[in-house]
Motif scaffolding. Structure first.
Motif, PDB file in Angstrom:
ATOM      1  N   LYS A 269      -4.438 -10.349  -3.610  1.00 11.16           N
ATOM      2  CA  LYS A 269      -5.021  -9.958  -4.890  1.00 11.16           C
ATOM      3  C   LYS A 269      -4.073  -9.010  -5.615  1.00 11.16           C
ATOM      4  CE  LYS A 269      -9.816 -10.406  -3.336  1.00 11.16           C
ATOM      5  NZ  LYS A 269     -11.109  -9.700  -3.118  1.00 11.16           N
TER       6      LYS A 269
ATOM      7  N   GLU B  81      -0.900  -3.897  -3.193  1.00  8.40           N
ATOM      8  CA  GLU B  81      -1.739  -3.061  -2.341  1.00  8.40           C
ATOM      9  C   GLU B  81      -2.834  -3.866  -1.650  1.00  8.40           C
ATOM     10  OE1 GLU B  81      -4.136   1.201  -2.431  1.00  8.40           O
ATOM     11  OE2 GLU B  81      -3.188   0.458  -4.261  1.00  8.40           O
ATOM     12  N   HIS B  82      -3.404  -4.850  -2.347  1.00  9.15           N
ATOM     13  CA  HIS B  82      -4.482  -5.645  -1.774  1.00  9.15           C
ATOM     14  C   HIS B  82      -4.086  -7.121  -1.744  1.00  9.15           C
ATOM     15  CE1 HIS B  82      -6.898  -2.040  -2.010  1.00  9.15           C
ATOM     16  NE2 HIS B  82      -6.628  -1.941  -3.296  1.00  9.15           N
ATOM     17  N   GLU B  83      -2.853  -7.361  -1.347  1.00  5.26           N
ATOM     18  CA  GLU B  83      -2.274  -8.700  -1.325  1.00  5.26           C
ATOM     19  C   GLU B  83      -3.164  -9.687  -0.565  1.00  5.26           C
ATOM     20  OE1 GLU B  83       2.020 -10.369   0.270  1.00  5.26           O
ATOM     21  OE2 GLU B  83       1.920  -8.378  -0.627  1.00  5.26           O
TER      22      GLU B  83
ATOM     23  N   THR C 198      -3.858  -6.313  -8.861  1.00  2.08           N
ATOM     24  CA  THR C 198      -4.659  -5.525  -9.797  1.00  2.08           C
ATOM     25  C   THR C 198      -4.622  -6.186 -11.171  1.00  2.08           C
ATOM     26  OG1 THR C 198      -4.177  -3.493  -8.581  1.00  2.08           O
ATOM     27  CG2 THR C 198      -4.921  -3.247 -10.864  1.00  2.08           C
TER      28      THR C 198
ATOM     29  N   ASN D 113       0.803  -1.221   0.000  1.00  2.00           N
ATOM     30  CA  ASN D 113       0.000   0.000   0.000  1.00  2.00           C
ATOM     31  C   ASN D 113       0.835   1.270   0.000  1.00  2.00           C
ATOM     32  OD1 ASN D 113       0.922   0.031   2.634  1.00  2.00           O
ATOM     33  ND2 ASN D 113      -1.101   0.268   3.564  1.00  2.00           N
TER      34      ASN D 113
END
Length: 317
Positions: free
Chosen positions: A267, A263-265, A269, A238
């Motif tokens: 997951k 950022e949304h590990e 992008t 992030n």
């Protein structure tokens, strides 16, 4: 004997060292603990060894005055998943494992620098797909790192290890952005982040995670980078605004990116998955048996010190 929870399956020496000292339960899942699991652990264990993704929040701790669990040994140097202030308010000690991760993480930074600059990911995919038709003079021409300029964002232990490898290994000039001045044993120039971004051929993110550094690498920083430059992130996902990164890559504002964190590990992008100029690794920063064992033994030592009434060697709160 104190009851200790290991939140994930750990390397064998780590488990053995913990079992020599404590009554140990190993949680068998590799997924992060849920809020309910963390809350229950604070009630039934004397200490915990947790790691990335095991979120310890003020909301969880508000159910307790002083929980049974009074020691949280983080397996890893980064602890932005732990609300340290909330732990302190509830009498919970927090430790981490600095030092053990430094060289391994710096090595992954150099791996991503080389992979992205020399287009190794593209080349490997070309060979595996059967599309390689043989060598020719203009195939997959990339960026030669020797003599270039590296910009390091965050000049702590890991940032210095990266910079040292770049300077002594590749003859690179080193610029860095850091909140405070650093005394380093190699030539390096400190500048504001925007100036580092504007001058660097490779911008490497090595800053600590947390609210203060969230989206530190934003659209403005990416816009400041040369179009031929590459961004590498081995810190926390992030810290980089992934939407802004995708936009910069799609617009050709920067040449590429090498990422070990997201950022949304876990997951990623979706747009990044489709980009040939991006190298993606599954958070391999400390992924060697020697390093993970050292991290685990350090976390066990932190737990031992606390329960023996000694000063916790790597206490962060």
């Amino acid at each position: 004997m104190k009851r200790i929870l290991l939140s994930r399956p750990m390397p064998p020496q780590t488990v053995a060292a913990a079992e020599d000292l404590f009554e140990v339960e190993v949680r068998e899942s590799n997924k992060p603990m849920s809020a309910g699991e963390v809350r229950a652990a604070f009630a039934v264990y004397d200490g915990m060894m947790v790691t990335l993704g095991d979120a310890i929040t003020a909301d969880i701790l508000q159910d307790f005055g002083r929980p049974r669990c009074r020691m949280v040994a983080n397996f890893g140097v980064g602890y932005n998943h732990i609300d340290v202030a909330a732990c302190t308010d509830h009498g919970v000690i927090v430790s981490n494992t600095p030092g053990a991760v430094t060289d391994a993480t710096a090595d992954i930074a150099l791996t991503l620098m080389l992979m992205t600059a020399r287009r190794a990911g593209e080349g490997e995919r070309m060979v595996r797909s059967g599309k390689w038709e043989g060598w020719h003079p203009t195939q997959l021409l990339g960026l030669h790192l020797t003599g270039k300029t590296v910009g390091v964002v965050g000049m702590g232990r890991i940032g210095q290890a990266i910079a040292r490898r770049c300077h002594f290994g590749f003859g690179m000039s080193v610029l860095y952005a850091n909140r405070s001045e650093k005394a380093v044993d190699f030539p390096a120039v400190q500048k504001p982040l925007a100036e580092v971004a504007a001058a660097a051929d490779i911008l490497v993110v090595a800053a600590p995670g947390g609210a203060e550094t969230e989206h530190l690498i934003d659209a403005a920083v990416l816009d400041a980078m040369p179009k031929t430059a590459i961004l590498v992130n081995i810190a926390r996902g992030n810290i980089v605004d992934e939407k802004a990164l995708v936009a910069a890559l799609e617009a050709g504002s920067i040449a590429g990116a090498g990422l070990d964190v997201y950022e949304h590990e876990p997951k990623v992008t979706p747009a990044l998955l489709k980009m040939d100029q991006v190298c993606l690794l599954p958070h391999l920063g400390t992924a060697s048996m020697e390093v993970r064992e050292e991290m685990g033994l350090m976390a066990v030592a932190n737990l031992r010190a606390y329960f023996d009434g000694d000063e916790v060697p790597n206490r962060v709160a």
